[in-house]
Motif scaffolding. Sequence first.
Motif, PDB file in Angstrom:
ATOM      1  N   GLU A  57      40.474  41.458  45.674  1.00  0.00           N
ATOM      2  CA  GLU A  57      39.434  42.387  45.238  1.00  0.00           C
ATOM      3  C   GLU A  57      38.449  42.766  46.347  1.00  0.00           C
ATOM      4  OE1 GLU A  57      37.566  40.548  41.934  1.00  0.00           O
ATOM      5  OE2 GLU A  57      39.029  41.265  40.452  1.00  0.00           O
ATOM      6  N   HIS A  58      38.498  42.093  47.490  1.00  0.00           N
ATOM      7  CA  HIS A  58      37.528  42.346  48.555  1.00  0.00           C
ATOM      8  C   HIS A  58      38.251  42.672  49.858  1.00  0.00           C
ATOM      9  CE1 HIS A  58      35.314  39.961  45.572  1.00  0.00           C
ATOM     10  NE2 HIS A  58      34.257  40.638  45.971  1.00  0.00           N
ATOM     11  N   LYS A  61      43.092  36.573  42.906  1.00  0.00           N
ATOM     12  CA  LYS A  61      42.451  37.791  42.406  1.00  0.00           C
ATOM     13  C   LYS A  61      41.187  38.096  43.213  1.00  0.00           C
ATOM     14  CE  LYS A  61      40.643  39.932  38.182  1.00  0.00           C
ATOM     15  NZ  LYS A  61      40.350  39.747  36.738  1.00  0.00           N
TER      16      LYS A  61
END
Length: 268
Positions: free
Chosen positions: A222-223, A218
Amino acid sequence: MDKFQYSLRDYFFPLIVLVLPCCVILGIAIPSLNLILLLFLAVIFLYFGIEMNYLLSKFKSPPPSLLYAFYRLMSFLMAIYIFTVFMSAVSTSEIIFLSDFANKFSNVISYFAILCTFGIFIWFLFEVVFGLYKYIKDPVKITNKRERFEAVFILFMSLFTTLILPDIIFGILYSFSLGLIDNKILEMENSIFEFSYTSFLIHYGLPLNSETIQSYIKLINEHTLNRVLQVLHVIICKFLDLTFVAISINYFLSFLNSFNNSENKNAS
């Protein structure tokens, strides 16, 4: 007109040896010149990394060529580390022009250093894999059982390295990139092993049943920087699987054919 007996690179290394003591003495005598010393050291390690093959070839008994990749990796990492220390020192220095420049472009410099780190480890990966496959001997040129055993051993080591090393390298990079986001990751005792296993699961598409690993995935998704790293991970692993693993299988089949041919000749 006489030609130069030595190339430019032959003069560059002695020049470094002569200038380095002067920079060290000036840095100790005049603290304000420590920044110049740091920058000079970063350039030296960068030069060592670029010219590693040439420098080691000058020794009477140079180390095995595979160690060149490790020495090059260490030199480049030292160059990036010293340059990072230099930029952090510049940002707090009393030289207004340099401090303003470092603070203004700090994000750009940070991303540049991170991308360079990614590139260095990926280059190291390819250099090791290519270097191993250079040692594989053509089955046609094998003349005795000892050479056959050595060739098969090198082949299996090359295949094992091709399958495992990419996940270890990207595990290190995942640990590094996520550690910049969450400091707790840097404090983990087995972070490299943990992320190497995560990298292995991503590579082979295995189920992610662990909640801890799911949290890592996750974070990666997310980046943007970690997404780029994940895409590079998948593409490079697929490339190595489709090329070098196929080459290994082809060599292995050739070894079997040569072994069967030699057995048939002995039987006849």
